[in-house]
Design an enzyme around this catalytic site. Sequence first.
Site, short mmCIF file in Angstrom:
data_model
loop_
_atom_site.label_atom_id
_atom_site.label_comp_id
_atom_site.label_asym_id
_atom_site.label_seq_id
_atom_site.Cartn_x
_atom_site.Cartn_y
_atom_site.Cartn_z
N THR A 1 129.19 34.29 102.55
CA THR A 1 128.10 34.97 103.40
C THR A 1 128.71 34.82 104.85
OG1 THR A 1 127.12 32.68 103.77
CG2 THR A 1 126.14 34.23 102.58
N PHE B 1 122.00 36.64 97.57
CA PHE B 1 121.14 37.38 96.83
C PHE B 1 119.78 36.69 97.09
CE2 PHE B 1 125.39 38.11 94.65
CZ PHE B 1 124.92 39.32 94.16
N HIS C 1 131.16 36.23 86.71
CA HIS C 1 130.64 37.41 86.62
C HIS C 1 131.46 38.63 86.85
CE1 HIS C 1 126.94 35.01 87.56
NE2 HIS C 1 126.96 34.76 86.42
N CYS D 1 137.64 59.16 85.15
CA CYS D 1 138.95 58.74 84.75
C CYS D 1 139.72 60.23 84.75
CB CYS D 1 138.94 58.18 83.52
SG CYS D 1 140.68 58.10 82.54
N SER E 1 122.29 28.46 94.64
CA SER E 1 121.15 27.79 94.24
C SER E 1 121.04 27.21 92.89
CB SER E 1 119.94 28.69 94.50
OG SER E 1 120.13 29.95 93.57
N ASN F 1 124.80 23.32 99.95
CA ASN F 1 123.92 24.48 99.92
C ASN F 1 123.05 24.40 100.86
OD1 ASN F 1 123.26 26.98 98.02
ND2 ASN F 1 121.37 26.09 97.95
#
Length: 247
Positions: free
Chosen positions: A27, A34, A122, A151, A193, A215
């Site tokens: 951030t 999120f 992820h 592509c 979180s 956090n």
Amino acid sequence: MDKVDQLAGWIEQSQRIVFFGGAGTSTESGIPDFRSAQGLYSESGQRGYSPEEMLSHRFFQREPELFYEFYRTRLLHPDAQPNSVHHLLAELEHEGKLSAIITQNIDGLHQKAGSRHVLELHGSVHRNYCISCGHTYSLDDVLAQEGIPRCPVDHGIIRPDVVLYGESLDSDVIGNTVAALGEADLLIIGGTSLTVYPAASFIQYFRGNYTVLMNASATAHDRHADLIITEPIGQIMEQIRQRRYSR
């Protein structure tokens, strides 16, 4: 002893540090998180769809043009630069004190800062591939096209190598994550979180000396932490960097 001194001391004592990070890590580089009040999920999405729906595998297959419209405007930040969190972790890795970064982020800022041992739970926006032939493409290749990137080999749709809702995490990344946590002597959890599963469940494999939780808001893991810091993570990491430089 204040909390920054405590953390700095544990860092100096440790030799196998693992950092487990989330959106709050980036951030201070200008990338929204999120789940905060200003985060991505506080938005209404586009055209009546929620952000979670638009970032799902099902939606990508059904509405690739709308997916990319949302993805380009909300998840791509090609000009973002690493902040003090990324720089300190890269320095610790270079010194041989940090063994792995486990990140839920897809922005690639850890690598941009110089880190090499990064486990991306992820995926990454910097890796992309054709869903038809498998040919790989960079983020620049995707940004060079408008609408649905195609592509040039077989005109198949190019998709980002990120884990969408409804998809499973990579088994090799999971295995390396569990192994790194099992061998760590200090776990620093930052900017998350710990509500995204299965990613958040992996920290149970840590058996080392200390767990530090950094956090802005409380998490379900707070009661297991040896040290909790709620100040902005970038400011704390910069203080630690300055103290290390002044030794």
